[in-house]
Write an enzyme that holds these catalytic residues in place. Sequence first.
Site, PDB file in Angstrom:
ATOM      1  N   ARG A  80      -7.313   7.115  10.880  1.00  0.00           N
ATOM      2  CA  ARG A  80      -7.898   5.970  11.578  1.00  0.00           C
ATOM      3  C   ARG A  80      -7.357   4.628  11.093  1.00  0.00           C
ATOM      4  O   ARG A  80      -6.978   3.773  11.908  1.00  0.00           O
ATOM      5  CB  ARG A  80      -9.435   5.965  11.416  1.00  0.00           C
ATOM      6  CG  ARG A  80     -10.149   6.888  12.348  1.00  0.00           C
ATOM      7  CD  ARG A  80     -11.327   7.510  11.664  1.00  0.00           C
ATOM      8  NE  ARG A  80     -10.844   8.405  10.620  1.00  0.00           N
ATOM      9  CZ  ARG A  80     -10.561   9.692  10.832  1.00  0.00           C
ATOM     10  NH1 ARG A  80     -10.777  10.209  12.000  1.00  0.00           N
ATOM     11  NH2 ARG A  80     -10.080  10.461   9.865  1.00  0.00           N
ATOM     12  N   THR A  81      -7.364   4.406   9.793  1.00  0.00           N
ATOM     13  CA  THR A  81      -7.004   3.071   9.291  1.00  0.00           C
ATOM     14  C   THR A  81      -5.542   2.764   9.610  1.00  0.00           C
ATOM     15  O   THR A  81      -5.220   1.691  10.126  1.00  0.00           O
ATOM     16  CB  THR A  81      -7.266   2.974   7.780  1.00  0.00           C
ATOM     17  OG1 THR A  81      -8.569   3.494   7.514  1.00  0.00           O
ATOM     18  CG2 THR A  81      -7.189   1.546   7.300  1.00  0.00           C
ATOM     19  N   LYS A 110      11.048   7.918  -6.215  1.00  0.00           N
ATOM     20  CA  LYS A 110      12.064   7.758  -7.275  1.00  0.00           C
ATOM     21  C   LYS A 110      11.511   6.987  -8.457  1.00  0.00           C
ATOM     22  O   LYS A 110      12.238   6.644  -9.387  1.00  0.00           O
ATOM     23  CB  LYS A 110      13.287   7.014  -6.721  1.00  0.00           C
ATOM     24  CG  LYS A 110      13.938   7.682  -5.528  1.00  0.00           C
ATOM     25  CD  LYS A 110      15.029   6.771  -4.951  1.00  0.00           C
ATOM     26  CE  LYS A 110      15.422   7.206  -3.554  1.00  0.00           C
ATOM     27  NZ  LYS A 110      16.090   6.128  -2.807  1.00  0.00           N
ATOM     28  N   ARG A 131      -2.938   1.103   1.349  1.00  0.00           N
ATOM     29  CA  ARG A 131      -3.935   2.071   0.840  1.00  0.00           C
ATOM     30  C   ARG A 131      -3.334   2.734  -0.386  1.00  0.00           C
ATOM     31  O   ARG A 131      -2.184   3.164  -0.379  1.00  0.00           O
ATOM     32  CB  ARG A 131      -4.267   3.138   1.883  1.00  0.00           C
ATOM     33  CG  ARG A 131      -5.130   4.254   1.290  1.00  0.00           C
ATOM     34  CD  ARG A 131      -5.698   5.186   2.303  1.00  0.00           C
ATOM     35  NE  ARG A 131      -6.721   4.522   3.106  1.00  0.00           N
ATOM     36  CZ  ARG A 131      -7.456   5.160   4.019  1.00  0.00           C
ATOM     37  NH1 ARG A 131      -7.278   6.447   4.220  1.00  0.00           N
ATOM     38  NH2 ARG A 131      -8.367   4.517   4.702  1.00  0.00           N
ATOM     39  N   HIS A 159     -13.196  -0.701   0.691  1.00  0.00           N
ATOM     40  CA  HIS A 159     -12.511  -0.481   1.970  1.00  0.00           C
ATOM     41  C   HIS A 159     -13.050  -1.575   2.899  1.00  0.00           C
ATOM     42  O   HIS A 159     -13.824  -1.307   3.811  1.00  0.00           O
ATOM     43  CB  HIS A 159     -12.841   0.922   2.477  1.00  0.00           C
ATOM     44  CG  HIS A 159     -11.959   1.419   3.584  1.00  0.00           C
ATOM     45  ND1 HIS A 159     -11.086   0.608   4.285  1.00  0.00           N
ATOM     46  CD2 HIS A 159     -11.814   2.663   4.112  1.00  0.00           C
ATOM     47  CE1 HIS A 159     -10.452   1.341   5.200  1.00  0.00           C
ATOM     48  NE2 HIS A 159     -10.879   2.594   5.115  1.00  0.00           N
TER      49      HIS A 159
HETATM   50  N1   CP Z   1     -12.342   5.756   7.866  1.00  0.00           N
HETATM   51  C1   CP Z   1     -11.123   5.943   7.313  1.00  0.00           C
HETATM   52  O1   CP Z   1     -10.730   5.237   6.366  1.00  0.00           O
HETATM   53  O2   CP Z   1     -10.407   6.955   7.877  1.00  0.00           O
HETATM   54  P1   CP Z   1      -8.920   7.345   7.475  1.00  0.00           P
HETATM   55  O3   CP Z   1      -8.970   7.884   6.058  1.00  0.00           O
HETATM   56  O4   CP Z   1      -8.493   8.362   8.495  1.00  0.00           O
HETATM   57  O5   CP Z   1      -8.091   6.096   7.513  1.00  0.00           O
END
Ligand code: CP
Length: 332
Positions: A80-81, A110, A131, A159
Amino acid sequence: MSTLKTLTPLFNLDDVPAPRHTGNGFTGQDVISVSQFDRPRLDYIFTRAREMRAMVKRVGASDLLKGFVLACLFYEPSTRTSASFIAAMERLGGSVIPITQGVQFSSVSKGETLADTVRTLEQYADVIVLRHPEIGSAQLAADYASVPVINAGDGAGEHPTQALLDLFTIQDELGTIDGLKIAMVGDLRYGRTVHSLTKLLLQYKVSLRFVSPEILRLPLTIMNEVIDAGLDVRETHDVADVIENADVLYVTRVQKERFSDLAQYEEVKDHYEITPELMARAKQKMIVMHPLPRVGEIHYAVDADPRAAYFRQVQNGMYIRMALLAAVLGRA
Ligand code: CP
């Protein structure tokens, strides 16, 4: 938001005006934590997200971010993100460098450091979405980068963009946030979406219920913030204690990847399941949310219930990220 960064579009097209400061306070800024968002800023982003939604439904896309490039750098899996940031950038006419299929295909494999990786990507891109499995990694990247860094999840830390879309969804679905009873269920210890959403909710007059197994309780530091804010708060191990009064049931996955002892994970992984029988005891006007992915916490039969808001929540993620990208890139 303390660090102001200079923005330079990668492509110096004549028809792309130089980035400008809009007075919204976001231009050139990093997005690392929800602590950067007070209520006027939340209202601003939510208003822009509604405008983005109206635009997408009306014409599908615009060229608001034409000439800008986003680097999507994901050291952890995501559906999603990553997809919503890419969709957000593309619907606004921008371009994306997607390092989302696993950093094993980049020079990280590397041994390249995070600092060198962001200092490289900023040579190509105007904004970096990151991320990473370690708490504090987004701040570290922001310290090195001269373009804005947006935290897309730093380990069990925060998040923030998920919390923005979660709060937006609550307001959109129920018309308000003040006065609601919000129950968070599942892995409250490692669930970064719970941490960020809880911190945002401290700005509202809400009642909070935290439902988890003993070993997955909300971290004490965050619980102390809730108590200091004077909110009505209770903890329990049993969803049955909260289901009848909740306006929002925010369900989360047990975060297997954060356990050092997998035997402990096995003990708690199937602790909760939201079923149609449980939903029959809930208010008619309530919503079930989940940041997703789900791995058994919500029965598939619940999906047909109009109160199941989790896929509408997913769609809102794109509008919120469109609003954020436009804001940090000075195209408000
Ligand atoms: N909600 C969320 O962070 O989903 P993903 O891990 O798929 O990005």
